[in-house]
Design a protein around this motif. Structure first.
Motif, mmCIF file in Angstrom:
data_model
loop_
_atom_site.group_PDB
_atom_site.id
_atom_site.type_symbol
_atom_site.label_atom_id
_atom_site.label_comp_id
_atom_site.label_asym_id
_atom_site.label_seq_id
_atom_site.Cartn_x
_atom_site.Cartn_y
_atom_site.Cartn_z
ATOM 1 N N LYS A 1 51.166 37.163 32.332
ATOM 2 C CA LYS A 1 49.961 37.991 32.445
ATOM 3 C C LYS A 1 49.303 37.797 33.807
ATOM 4 N N GLN A 2 49.174 36.550 34.250
ATOM 5 C CA GLN A 2 48.580 36.266 35.551
ATOM 6 C C GLN A 2 49.393 36.896 36.679
ATOM 7 N N SER A 3 50.700 36.848 36.534
ATOM 8 C CA SER A 3 51.570 37.479 37.534
ATOM 9 C C SER A 3 51.339 38.984 37.562
ATOM 10 N N GLY A 4 51.186 39.582 36.381
ATOM 11 C CA GLY A 4 50.908 41.017 36.309
ATOM 12 C C GLY A 4 49.588 41.360 36.975
ATOM 13 N N ASN A 5 48.575 40.503 36.768
ATOM 14 C CA ASN A 5 47.274 40.736 37.391
ATOM 15 C C ASN A 5 47.368 40.702 38.921
ATOM 16 N N SER A 6 48.142 39.797 39.433
ATOM 17 C CA SER A 6 48.310 39.703 40.893
ATOM 18 C C SER A 6 49.011 40.940 41.438
ATOM 19 N N LEU A 7 50.007 41.412 40.705
ATOM 20 C CA LEU A 7 50.736 42.604 41.138
ATOM 21 C C LEU A 7 49.836 43.846 41.068
ATOM 22 N N MET A 8 48.950 43.868 40.098
ATOM 23 C CA MET A 8 47.997 44.977 40.012
ATOM 24 C C MET A 8 47.097 44.999 41.250
ATOM 25 N N SER A 9 46.666 43.829 41.699
ATOM 26 C CA SER A 9 45.822 43.747 42.895
ATOM 27 C C SER A 9 46.547 44.255 44.131
ATOM 28 N N SER A 10 47.866 44.105 44.126
ATOM 29 C CA SER A 10 48.688 44.590 45.242
ATOM 30 C C SER A 10 49.154 46.026 45.027
ATOM 31 N N LYS A 11 48.693 46.652 43.935
ATOM 32 C CA LYS A 11 49.049 48.035 43.580
ATOM 33 C C LYS A 11 50.546 48.223 43.332
ATOM 34 N N ILE B 1 44.879 41.612 24.841
ATOM 35 C CA ILE B 1 44.607 41.595 26.283
ATOM 36 C C ILE B 1 45.829 42.065 27.059
ATOM 37 N N TYR B 2 47.012 41.638 26.642
ATOM 38 C CA TYR B 2 48.230 42.031 27.351
ATOM 39 C C TYR B 2 48.443 43.544 27.257
ATOM 40 N N TYR B 3 48.236 44.090 26.071
ATOM 41 C CA TYR B 3 48.386 45.543 25.897
ATOM 42 C C TYR B 3 47.333 46.290 26.719
ATOM 43 N N SER B 4 46.103 45.790 26.717
ATOM 44 C CA SER B 4 45.031 46.436 27.471
ATOM 45 C C SER B 4 45.321 46.422 28.966
ATOM 46 N N ASN B 5 45.828 45.285 29.457
ATOM 47 C CA ASN B 5 46.158 45.177 30.881
ATOM 48 C C ASN B 5 47.313 46.122 31.239
ATOM 49 N N ARG B 6 48.286 46.222 30.347
ATOM 50 C CA ARG B 6 49.407 47.128 30.634
ATOM 51 C C ARG B 6 48.935 48.579 30.595
ATOM 52 N N ALA B 7 47.976 48.877 29.717
ATOM 53 C CA ALA B 7 47.404 50.227 29.685
ATOM 54 C C ALA B 7 46.752 50.561 31.022
ATOM 55 N N ALA B 8 46.045 49.591 31.596
ATOM 56 C CA ALA B 8 45.419 49.805 32.899
ATOM 57 C C ALA B 8 46.475 50.068 33.970
ATOM 58 N N ALA B 9 47.595 49.357 33.889
ATOM 59 C CA ALA B 9 48.674 49.547 34.868
ATOM 60 C C ALA B 9 49.293 50.939 34.723
ATOM 61 N N TYR B 10 49.490 51.376 33.479
ATOM 62 C CA TYR B 10 50.043 52.714 33.256
ATOM 63 C C TYR B 10 49.097 53.782 33.809
ATOM 64 N N SER B 11 47.812 53.645 33.546
ATOM 65 C CA SER B 11 46.851 54.624 34.053
ATOM 66 C C SER B 11 46.807 54.625 35.576
ATOM 67 N N SER B 12 46.945 53.454 36.171
ATOM 68 C CA SER B 12 46.898 53.351 37.628
ATOM 69 C C SER B 12 48.052 54.097 38.289
ATOM 70 N N LYS B 13 49.185 54.198 37.593
ATOM 71 C CA LYS B 13 50.324 54.933 38.160
ATOM 72 C C LYS B 13 50.379 56.376 37.661
ATOM 73 N N GLY B 14 49.356 56.786 36.865
ATOM 74 C CA GLY B 14 49.276 58.169 36.409
ATOM 75 C C GLY B 14 49.934 58.450 35.085
ATOM 76 N N ASP B 15 50.476 57.430 34.429
ATOM 77 C CA ASP B 15 51.113 57.628 33.114
ATOM 78 C C ASP B 15 50.062 57.355 32.032
ATOM 79 N N HIS B 16 49.144 58.294 31.888
ATOM 80 C CA HIS B 16 48.014 58.088 30.977
ATOM 81 C C HIS B 16 48.421 58.164 29.507
ATOM 82 N N LEU B 17 49.499 58.864 29.225
ATOM 83 C CA LEU B 17 49.953 58.946 27.840
ATOM 84 C C LEU B 17 50.418 57.583 27.341
ATOM 85 N N SER B 18 51.166 56.868 28.164
ATOM 86 C CA SER B 18 51.588 55.522 27.792
ATOM 87 C C SER B 18 50.378 54.585 27.698
ATOM 88 N N ALA B 19 49.389 54.831 28.551
ATOM 89 C CA ALA B 19 48.169 54.023 28.507
ATOM 90 C C ALA B 19 47.447 54.204 27.181
#
Length: 335
Positions: A107-117, A137-155
Motif C-alpha cells: 500500500k505504501q509503495s502504491g501511495n508513492s507511485l501515486m505521488s509520481s503519477k 483502505i486498499y480498495y479506496s486507494n485503488r479507486a483513486a488510482a483508477y479515477s486518476s487515469k480516467g477509468d472511473h467505472l473501475s473506480a
C-alpha cells in the motif's frame, strides 16, 4: 424518458455502430439490417447519436459497453467467491503479522507511485495488497488510482467494494461520488456524497461534491413541461385602440379574408386597421354615437355572428345593407 435509460441506449448504439464499422466483426449482408436496428432503437428511446449536445450529456466515455460488462463480470465473480466461502462474511481472514506488514508495504509503495503519477504501477501495488487482505483502505486507494487515469467505472467498483467492507469508511463515499460525477451520473454522485455526509456532516469535500452534483442534475421531464404558446394580444395603444367590438369585428374580417384582399372583392382589413385616417374616422364615429347605433343594427349583429362561425359574407351582401353602406361612405371620405 429517464436519462439513465438513454445513457444505456446510447452505449448500445455506440457498440453496434462500432461493430458495423469494424471490418470482420459481422457479415457484410447483416450490416444493413443492423443499421436499421440502430435507427429504430434510437427513435424508440429518443436518442439521436448525431446530436452533439445530447451525446455530450448522455455519453459515459471513456467507459464503453464492453468495459462496463467486463466490470460487472469481475464484480460478480468476486461476490460469488465471497458468498461461497465457508467463513462468515463478518469474520475476516486470519492474517499473520508478517502478512499484514507485507500488505501495508504494498500500500505504501502504491501511495508513492501515486505521488509520481504512475497510476498503472500504483494500481498493481494496491492489487498486491488486496490479494493479501480485503481492506477498505486498499480498495479506496485503488479507486483513486483508477479515477486518476480516467477509468472511473473501475473506480466505482472499488469504492463500492470498500463501502461493503467498511460502511463507516467516509473516504470511500468521496471516491464513489467523484467517480460517479466524472461519469456524469450526477444523481448517483449526489447520493454517494449524501451517504458520506450522514457519517461526517462537517466534511467540506463531501459538501462541495454534493452541491456540485445537485447543480448538474437535469429533471427527466424537462422536455415535457413546455408551456403552450400564448395567444397574441392587441397593443392597447396601437391601431384600433378604443374601438371595442368594432376592432374585433374588423380583425375577424381580416382573418376571414386571409389577412388581405379576399373573395368577393373583400378589402384588405389589415391595411385598413393600420391607416391613421381610417382609424380617426372610426373613432369619430364612436364619439358621435354613430358606431353604437350601427352595432345595434340587426344586420350588423347577424354579420358578426356569421364571421365568428366562419361563414364569411361576400362584399355584395355586406354593401346591400344600408347601415354598412353608410359606414363605407364614411370610411371612403377618410382616405
Amino acid at each position: 424518458m429517464a436519462e439513465k435509460q438513454q445513457r444505456l441506449v446510447l452505449s448500445i448504439i455506440d457498440f453496434l455502430k462500432e461493430a458495423v464499422d469494424t471490418e470482420g466483426t459481422i457479415k457484410a449482408d447483416d450490416k444493413e439490417s443492423l443499421e436499421v436496428a440502430i435507427q429504430c432503437i434510437g427513435e424508440a428511446f429518443g436518442v439521436d447519436p448525431s446530436d452533439p449536445i445530447q451525446v455530450h450529456r448522455l455519453s459515459v466515455k471513456p467507459a464503453t459497453l464492453p468495459t462496463i460488462f467486463d466490470v460487472f463480470l469481475k464484480t460478480r465473480e468476486k461476490v460469488g467467491a465471497a458468498a461461497s466461502s465457508s467463513a462468515p462474511a463478518s469474520q475476516p481472514k486470519s492474517l499473520s503479522a508478517e502478512d499484514k506488514a507485507k500488505a501495508e508495504k504494498f500500500k505504501q509503495s502504491g501511495n508513492s507511485l501515486m505521488s509520481s503519477k504512475k497510476y498503472d504501477d500504483a494500481i498493481a501495488e494496491y492489487t498486491k495488497a488486496i490479494d493479501i487482505e480485503e481492506n477498505a483502505i486498499y480498495y479506496s486507494n485503488r479507486a483513486a488510482a483508477y479515477s486518476s487515469k480516467g477509468d472511473h467505472l473501475s473506480a466505482v467498483g472499488d469504492a463500492e467494494r470498500a463501502i461493503a467492507i467498511d460502511a463507516k469508511f467516509v473516504k470511500a463515499y468521496h471516491r464513489l461520488g467523484h467517480a460517479q460525477y466524472s461519469l456524469t451520473d450526477f444523481s448517483a454522485a449526489a447520493d454517494a456524497f449524501e451517504r458520506g455526509l450522514k457519517l461526517d456532516p462537517t466534511n467540506a469535500g463531501l459538501k462541495s461534491g454534493l452541491e456540485n452534483s445537485k447543480a448538474r442534475i437535469v429533471p427527466d421531464d424537462d422536455d415535457d413541461d413546455v408551456p403552450p404558446p400564448l395567444e397574441p394580444t392587441r397593443d392597447p395603444s396601437g391601431p384600433g385602440a378604443g374601438l371595442g367590438g368594432m376592432a374585433d369585428m374588423l380583425a375577424s374580417l381580416g382573418r376571414g379574408a386571409g389577412g388581405g384582399g379576399g373573395g368577393g372583392g373583400m378589402p384588405d382589413i389589415a391595411s385598413m386597421m393600420n391607416n391613421p385616417q381610417m382609424m380617426a374616422a372610426a373613432q369619430q364615429m364612436m364619439a358621435n354615437g354613430g358606431l353604437a347605433q350601427m352595432m345595434n343594427n340587426p344586420a350588423i349583429a347577424n354579420m358578426m355572428n356569421r364571421v365568428q362561425s366562419g361563414d364569411m359574407p361576400s362584399m355584395e351582401e355586406l354593401m346591400s345593407d344600408p347601415g354598412i353602406q353608410n359606414l363605407a361612405q364614411q370610411f371612403g371620405g377618410a382616405r
